[in-house]
Structures are given as structure tokens and as C-alpha cells.
Design a protein around this motif. Sequence first.
Motif, PDB file in Angstrom:
ATOM      1  N   VAL A 284      16.735  -2.753   6.783  1.00 56.04           N
ATOM      2  CA  VAL A 284      17.713  -3.175   5.774  1.00 56.04           C
ATOM      3  C   VAL A 284      17.306  -4.529   5.203  1.00 56.04           C
ATOM      4  O   VAL A 284      16.989  -5.465   5.936  1.00 56.04           O
ATOM      5  N   VAL A 285      17.312  -4.629   3.884  1.00 55.83           N
ATOM      6  CA  VAL A 285      17.077  -5.891   3.187  1.00 55.83           C
ATOM      7  C   VAL A 285      18.273  -6.120   2.281  1.00 55.83           C
ATOM      8  O   VAL A 285      18.565  -5.281   1.411  1.00 55.83           O
ATOM      9  N   LYS A 286      18.959  -7.273   2.480  1.00 53.02           N
ATOM     10  CA  LYS A 286      20.236  -7.515   1.808  1.00 53.02           C
ATOM     11  C   LYS A 286      21.152  -6.325   2.134  1.00 53.02           C
ATOM     12  O   LYS A 286      21.369  -6.025   3.287  1.00 53.02           O
ATOM     13  N   ALA A 287      21.641  -5.602   1.103  1.00 50.57           N
ATOM     14  CA  ALA A 287      22.501  -4.444   1.377  1.00 50.57           C
ATOM     15  C   ALA A 287      21.753  -3.137   1.176  1.00 50.57           C
ATOM     16  O   ALA A 287      22.350  -2.062   1.211  1.00 50.57           O
ATOM     17  N   ASP A 288      20.431  -3.209   0.965  1.00 56.14           N
ATOM     18  CA  ASP A 288      19.644  -2.012   0.669  1.00 56.14           C
ATOM     19  C   ASP A 288      18.950  -1.482   1.919  1.00 56.14           C
ATOM     20  O   ASP A 288      18.327  -2.249   2.663  1.00 56.14           O
ATOM     21  N   GLU A 289      19.056  -0.156   2.120  1.00 56.52           N
ATOM     22  CA  GLU A 289      18.371   0.469   3.245  1.00 56.52           C
ATOM     23  C   GLU A 289      17.073   1.093   2.737  1.00 56.52           C
ATOM     24  O   GLU A 289      17.059   1.818   1.733  1.00 56.52           O
ATOM     25  N   CYS A 290      15.980   0.793   3.421  1.00 56.96           N
ATOM     26  CA  CYS A 290      14.659   1.280   3.014  1.00 56.96           C
ATOM     27  C   CYS A 290      14.134   2.259   4.061  1.00 56.96           C
ATOM     28  O   CYS A 290      14.262   2.019   5.268  1.00 56.96           O
ATOM     29  N   PHE A 291      13.497   3.373   3.587  1.00 56.64           N
ATOM     30  CA  PHE A 291      13.000   4.416   4.486  1.00 56.64           C
ATOM     31  C   PHE A 291      11.496   4.600   4.304  1.00 56.64           C
ATOM     32  O   PHE A 291      10.999   4.668   3.172  1.00 56.64           O
ATOM     33  N   ILE A 292      10.788   4.671   5.430  1.00 56.70           N
ATOM     34  CA  ILE A 292       9.366   5.010   5.430  1.00 56.70           C
ATOM     35  C   ILE A 292       9.208   6.282   6.256  1.00 56.70           C
ATOM     36  O   ILE A 292       9.423   6.259   7.472  1.00 56.70           O
TER      37      ILE A 292
ATOM     38  N   ASN B  84       0.840  -1.207   0.000  1.00 56.73           N
ATOM     39  CA  ASN B  84       0.000   0.000   0.000  1.00 56.73           C
ATOM     40  C   ASN B  84       0.875   1.258   0.000  1.00 56.73           C
ATOM     41  O   ASN B  84       0.883   2.040   0.948  1.00 56.73           O
ATOM     42  N   LEU B  85       1.616   1.434  -1.092  1.00 57.54           N
ATOM     43  CA  LEU B  85       2.521   2.574  -1.234  1.00 57.54           C
ATOM     44  C   LEU B  85       1.930   3.596  -2.194  1.00 57.54           C
ATOM     45  O   LEU B  85       1.289   3.242  -3.193  1.00 57.54           O
ATOM     46  N   SER B  86       2.198   4.842  -1.884  1.00 60.51           N
ATOM     47  CA  SER B  86       1.764   5.914  -2.785  1.00 60.51           C
ATOM     48  C   SER B  86       2.825   6.175  -3.844  1.00 60.51           C
ATOM     49  O   SER B  86       2.524   6.580  -4.970  1.00 60.51           O
ATOM     50  N   GLU B  87       4.081   5.923  -3.460  1.00 58.96           N
ATOM     51  CA  GLU B  87       5.165   6.190  -4.404  1.00 58.96           C
ATOM     52  C   GLU B  87       6.403   5.367  -4.033  1.00 58.96           C
ATOM     53  O   GLU B  87       6.570   4.946  -2.883  1.00 58.96           O
ATOM     54  N   LEU B  88       7.257   5.173  -5.009  1.00 56.60           N
ATOM     55  CA  LEU B  88       8.538   4.495  -4.823  1.00 56.60           C
ATOM     56  C   LEU B  88       9.632   5.429  -5.288  1.00 56.60           C
ATOM     57  O   LEU B  88       9.646   5.875  -6.431  1.00 56.60           O
ATOM     58  N   ASN B  89      10.554   5.754  -4.355  1.00 58.79           N
ATOM     59  CA  ASN B  89      11.643   6.676  -4.666  1.00 58.79           C
ATOM     60  C   ASN B  89      12.988   6.013  -4.378  1.00 58.79           C
ATOM     61  O   ASN B  89      13.064   5.012  -3.668  1.00 58.79           O
ATOM     62  N   PHE B  90      14.041   6.663  -4.886  1.00 66.47           N
ATOM     63  CA  PHE B  90      15.390   6.182  -4.614  1.00 66.47           C
ATOM     64  C   PHE B  90      16.216   7.345  -4.078  1.00 66.47           C
ATOM     65  O   PHE B  90      16.167   8.451  -4.603  1.00 66.47           O
ATOM     66  N   GLY B  91      16.957   7.079  -3.008  1.00 64.61           N
ATOM     67  CA  GLY B  91      17.762   8.129  -2.406  1.00 64.61           C
ATOM     68  C   GLY B  91      18.586   7.578  -1.272  1.00 64.61           C
ATOM     69  O   GLY B  91      18.413   6.427  -0.850  1.00 64.61           O
ATOM     70  N   GLU B  92      19.494   8.476  -0.722  1.00 64.39           N
ATOM     71  CA  GLU B  92      20.418   7.983   0.296  1.00 64.39           C
ATOM     72  C   GLU B  92      19.881   8.137   1.711  1.00 64.39           C
ATOM     73  O   GLU B  92      20.247   7.387   2.599  1.00 64.39           O
ATOM     74  N   LYS B  93      19.019   9.151   1.955  1.00 67.33           N
ATOM     75  CA  LYS B  93      18.556   9.368   3.315  1.00 67.33           C
ATOM     76  C   LYS B  93      17.232  10.109   3.294  1.00 67.33           C
ATOM     77  O   LYS B  93      16.985  10.942   2.417  1.00 67.33           O
ATOM     78  N   VAL B  94      16.377   9.800   4.274  1.00 64.09           N
ATOM     79  CA  VAL B  94      15.087  10.480   4.430  1.00 64.09           C
ATOM     80  C   VAL B  94      14.972  10.877   5.900  1.00 64.09           C
ATOM     81  O   VAL B  94      15.148  10.050   6.799  1.00 64.09           O
ATOM     82  N   GLU B  95      14.699  12.152   6.148  1.00 65.00           N
ATOM     83  CA  GLU B  95      14.567  12.657   7.521  1.00 65.00           C
ATOM     84  C   GLU B  95      13.273  12.136   8.147  1.00 65.00           C
ATOM     85  O   GLU B  95      12.275  11.918   7.473  1.00 65.00           O
TER      86      GLU B  95
END
Length: 876
Positions: free
Chosen positions: A796-804, A779-790
Amino acid sequence: MSLATKYNPEAVEAKWYQYWMEHKFFSSQVDHNKESYTIVIPPPNVTGVLHMGHMLNNTIQDVLVRKARMEGKNACWVPGTDHASIATEAKVVAMLKERDIDKKSLSREEFLKYAWEWKEKYGGIILEQLKKLGASCDWDRTKFTMDPDLSDAVISVFVDLYNKGKIYRGIRMVNWDPQGKTALSDDEVIMKEIQSKLYYIKYKIEDSEDFLTIATTRPETIMADVAICINPNDPRFTHLKGKKAIIPLINRAIPIIEDEYVDMEFGTGCLKVTPAHDVNDYELGIKHKLEVIDILNDNGTLNEKAQILIGEDRFIARKKIGKMLDEVGQLEKIEDYKSNVGHSERTDAVVEPKLSLQWFLKMEEITKPALSSVMEDIIQLHPPKFKNMYRSWMENVRDWCISRQLWWGHQIPAFYLPNGEFVVAKTKEEALALANEKFMTSYTMADLRQDEDVLDTWFSSWLWPISVFDTDVFTTGKPNEDLKYYYPTNDLVTAPEILFFWVARMIIAGYEYMGELPFRNVYLTGIVRDKLGRKMSKSLGNSPDPLELITNYGADGVRTGMLFSSPAGNDLPFDEKLVEQGRNFSNKIWNAFRLVKGWEIDENSSGNENTATIHWFENRFNEALSEIEEHFQKFRISDALMTTYKLVWDDFCSWYLEMIKPAYQQPIDRATYEKTIVFFEDILKILHPFMPFLTEELWHQIKERSANEALIVAAWPKAKAFDTKPIAEANQVFEVVSQIRNIRSSKGISPKEVFALTVNTQKPELYSSFEAVLKKLANLSELNFGEKVENATSFVVKADECFIPMGEQIDVEKEKENLLKELEYTKGFLNSVVKKLSNERFVAGAPAAVVENEKKKQADAEAKINTLEEALAKLG
């Protein structure tokens, strides 16, 4: 066909079993255009009813047969029953007792009429019950070990082996059942640990005031003692060499002999030798040429040779002897003692070692091909751990006592003559001609008396893989067309406890009469036990009624429930929750199909958004199918089911259907729908051997099909090459979805609240290809890519960091705590992988793919640790 809202096993099972029978799907005839696949059923006793062990054993056989049939092989599963001499005779005697008829008042012929009456009434019950389980036996081939032609074969084999000098009549030590008044084979003896007494008896030394104390659990046999044995290396008894001891109460002198067989540490370090009533003493008696004194009658009472307590039961005599010894001052003490004592499997009487005139088959030479074929893996045992047990039995084999003092069974074809001799022949007529020729006399039929005994039940069932196809081969030596085509059979499914008593003997007979093995694989099941680890039995009341389980959970539910935790050779800890899980699995599949069939189709939609999902499941299905095939090849039937279960429940129902499912009351595109039906059909095919009823029902619900298109004969899917990359990528996406769902759950956030997801990754294309799936399932409104979200929670999944993003809801300390926990777990996981890879034996012995997979785990864990440490650093 309309689809019911709820799966009703009872209606479905009756319908499809009848359908399979009517269309002869279980029937097999010689067809040289097809490869044969043959299993012969371990014939259950005609006295039996379906129990949990039968359920497990026959489910496994049916799984193997159904899979072979779908692979295009000419599958032939031969059913039948065993006459079970001792068990059936006991049942008939009990029936006669209820009618106030004593067996002793009947002639043999009269008794056998009652026995056949009982067999016709009750003998086929268990086979009818197997049909409820779904057993796809060729019922037209049903055999009984006392069918006229099979009986004729048994008698032919006895005569043949006798004429070859392999069968003889002699006095030997046997297992004797005093209640059933018959010899028993070793497998008919059940060892039980019982609380008994150890009697310390004082034997007076002849012409001396000294006494020698001997410990025994059987004081009632002292009257049959013929020697006292000491160890020649025991300094305590050096002074007794060459002397004699006096048996208490009867005052008979017996020699003191020496043998290193005596255990100096056990009891008092010396033993009494009673050759007539102990197997080891008998061997010792032969070695030292000792007298044999048998003081017991066939019914376990003392005879005249005992001199005292004549006519008393052996156990009453034991207590009285103890008291009498005490009264004359020759009982030093009595201690409590636990010992393993043999009991008759049928009557539960304590088995008596007894010297008896019996018929024996010489085993030393005839067993050699059967031993080497298993040791050299020409015949493979699954699991192979049983090879050592098999070798131990076969290398220490004793001559087989094949006679039983019963009336129900195959009467021994030996005929006694007035001159005290005997002849062996198939019929009385042949015996008469042979006797007159041999002894140059003119005996009449009235002069011949046939041996009263019958043959051991195993002496008929050891011919089973041959005799169910051809009974003339034992006399002609020329196999008929059936035997040429179906023999040797493929797989045998049975229990380890009859590995020697039945399996080994079938192998012996196979090499003796066919010159080759009777089967290629022996799958050894475990024992079905209750939750406390106890063997299921009527006496304990811990065994559920299999038919009641089928009524409550459906045959498919019971079949899968039995197989969920039954690896070959290991005991099955049965819990009704297992068959409940099996029923739930049936319902899951039923409801999944109802979901798919309920979708409307939009002819104008392209379905491009499902391309990645379909590509993933195609690869995942072929990966699972390869694993399933490998499990079957290695006879890991339980593992094959679990791989199928996970594919269906997790991959197909929980992920695939959710990924392609259209929005509420919205249609699905035709391409996706038709591909989903293809997937469903393939799933039904691999499920069919395990769950035949449910799958056949759904197979025909998909579309109308003719009889030759039935699932039971549909082609088993062939595993295709698969790409692990989309499988791994999908698993990574699934983990992201699961983590987001966990966040909602732990923070009490409604599933309806929309999230934005930002991923810090080197592989944005992985997420982009599954963007539609991510948005739908998480149930996501959008999918973005970036290094950090305030003000975001991260994982973390595998080597990927995910931000909500959480706005003000973010708890920095809680986020740190969660990240630290995950970091600690990942470091522990990494250590275990590194340890495994540091093991030279593992790296050298494991398949290259397995080692490579462990290295990949190491790399993934190291990358994840780096990402977690960076995430913690960002939180300060």
C-alpha cells in the motif's frame, strides 16, 4: 575541455584558486551602485596554525561571503592576524632559549627585534593555510593588530578614554600567572577540575582553651589571614561573637567577624578571610575594612610577610604547612576534594588571585548600549539561547584590567615623572609638553619613563571592525569612505567562549566610536569534538591535521564534511567519516556530470515521455531553493547544506537522471538534454558556496566561459513559485518503485525479470503521467488498474493498493505478516500525528502551513489504514 574519468581535487583546487586570485574576484572596492556585504575575520593568533575550529569557522564565513557575492552584493571579507601578546612572547622566549639567550639579558628594544623576526617568519602561516580551504578573503586588505596604523589607533583610544575619565590606574584583584608573571583577562583562564585536599585546621580562640576548626584547600595562605568569618544566624558560633582567633604557626590574633555570605552547610560552617589571595575574601575585606597581607611574590614563592618558609614555592609550602600543623596538633584531618581551579591558557600555571597595581577601564556605563542592543535584538545572536549568557556577563561586568606585564604588544602611553606623578599622551614629545604645562616645570626627555606594561590583546582587537577600514576616525571622528561604505559589517562568525571577551567589547567600541553597532548578526559556532566528546587538542593527540584532511579528501569534501553536523551553537562531533562522505558527494556530482556529458543527442526525438519528469524536477528544485533560502536567513547553515545535499544526491542523481537516462547506447532528445544542463547549472550555483572548487571546474566543463562568466560571480538562482502537487505525485511514484525493488530483493528475484503492476486507485491519471518512468525504473511490462489480482503480492502506498502477480510464488501467510507489520507501524505513526494536533500550544504557535501538513499526514495515514485492513480481509 576534456573531462577526467576521476575527480582530482589537488589539481582542480590549485588551478581555480590561482584563477580567482588572478582575476581579483575576492577584491572589493567602494561601489555605491552595489549593496555592501562585509565580514571581518576573527583574527587568528600569529602563533597559530590551522586547526579544526578554524576550519569550521572559516568555512561558514566563506559560505556566507560566496553566496552574497553571487547575489550581486559587493562582498568584502577582511583577513588578518592578532599579535597575541602572551602566546607570542612565550614563543619568542622559547626561541631565545634554544639559542641560549635569556630574556632578562636583553633590553626591551633587543627583545622586540627578536619578536618581529619570529612574527615575520611564522606569523602568516595560518593565512596561507586558509587559502587551501578556499577562503575567498580580500587578501589585499590583510591586517595585523600591530601594523603601525592599527597600533596608532589603539594608543589614540587609550588616550581618549583616559581623558574621558574612563581609564584609571589602581590596585585591584586580578588573575595572576606566576609563570608568565603577568595579569590575565578572564578569558585567558581555563577552569579545570582537579583532585585536591581539604585541610581541617584548628584555630585557637584567644584567652581560651577552645578551638575553631576551618576547612581550606589552601593552608599555605593562613599566614595572610586577617579574620575568621561566621554566619550571624549560626547558633553553633554565637559564643564566639566579638572574640579573636590565633593563626597557627605564627600566633597572630585576628578578629572573628559576622557575615551572611558564609555558607553554614559548607565545610565547618565558618571560613578564614584572606583578602590578598581570594576574590571573594577581597570583597569581604573591603566590606569589613580589613587589612590586606600579600604573602606571595610575583613568581608564586612566599615573601617575608609570610614569616615562615620564605622563598618556598606555594605548592611546596602547602605540603610543608600541612606537616607542620600536624606536628603541633592543629591539623584535625585531611579529606580528598575535587575543585575547579583556574589555569593560565598559555603556560598552564595555576592562576593566583593577586592584588596588583594595574590599568583598568570602567565598564559600568560604557557597556549599557552593548547590552541593550543584544537584548532588544538590534544585534541578533544565532542561536538566541546565548542571550542569557551574554546578559549575565554584561549585568555583572567588572572593570576591565587592560595592562599586561609583557614587552610584546602596545606599550601603555603613560609617562612617569620625577615628582611621582604621570601623564598620558600619544608620544613622549606630547607627554613632555603636557607635563611641563601641568606642573609648570622644565623636565627633559630624560626625565620621562614610559610605563613598561603593554595593553591586553583584546584592547586592540575590540577595534577590529572599525580599524581594518579606518584608523584615523578615533582621533578625527570623521569616517573615511571605506568605513562609511563597509561599516557596520553584516555578519560575525565566532565561538561562544569569546562572546563577552571579544564580541561584547567590539559592540562596546562600536557604540563608543561610531555611535552604532559593528555587525548585525553573530553566528556562534560550536566546539569541534572527537567521537568521545572530548575537545580536540594537541595535548590529547585527538585532532587531525586539517591540511592532511584536505590532501586526502579534497577541500570541498572537508568543507561539506565539517558542515554536515554543525548546527549553530551546538558542538560538532567530528568523525573522519563525515569528510569521507563529503568526498563521496564530490565524486557523485563528478560522475553525474560525466554521465550527462556522455550522452549523444537525437535531433529528431521529441522527448515527450520526459515532460512529467522535467515538470516535477522544476517544482522540486524551487521547493528546495525556498527551503535553502529560509535556512540561510535563519543562519541554519548546516540545514541549508543538507537540503542541498538531498536535492542533488536523491532527487537529481538518484531519481531525475535515472528517469531521463536513455537506454544503453541510445541517444537522448535535445530538449531534455538542454533542460538537464540548465538544471545542472542551477545545482552548481547553489552548491558553489559549499563546494567552490568542484563546482567551478564543472561550470567551465559545461562550456567555455570568460572570466566575467565564472561561477564565483554567477547570479544566485531566484526561487520561483512551485506547485506541490507534482512533487507529491512523483514521491508517490518513487515509493511504488522502491516497494517493487524491495519485493525483488526480499524474494531473490532478478532485476531483469519483468513485472506487471496493477493499481487500485482513485487517481489513475497520476500513474499514467509517470507510466514511462514506472516501466523503466521498476522494469514493468505493463501498468493496469483494478481492484484485485489473484496470486499477487500487494503493498500500500498512501491509500492505493498495488499488486504484483506472483503465480505460485505467493506466500499468503508471509503477505499477511508483512501487511500486519505495516498496519501496526501506520497506526503508531497516526497516533503520533494525532497527539501533535491535540496539543493546543503546537496548533496555536506553529505556522499554518505546518499545521495543514500535519492534518494531511493524518488523512493519508487514515486512508492507508483502511486500505491495509481491506487488503488483509481479502487474504482471509
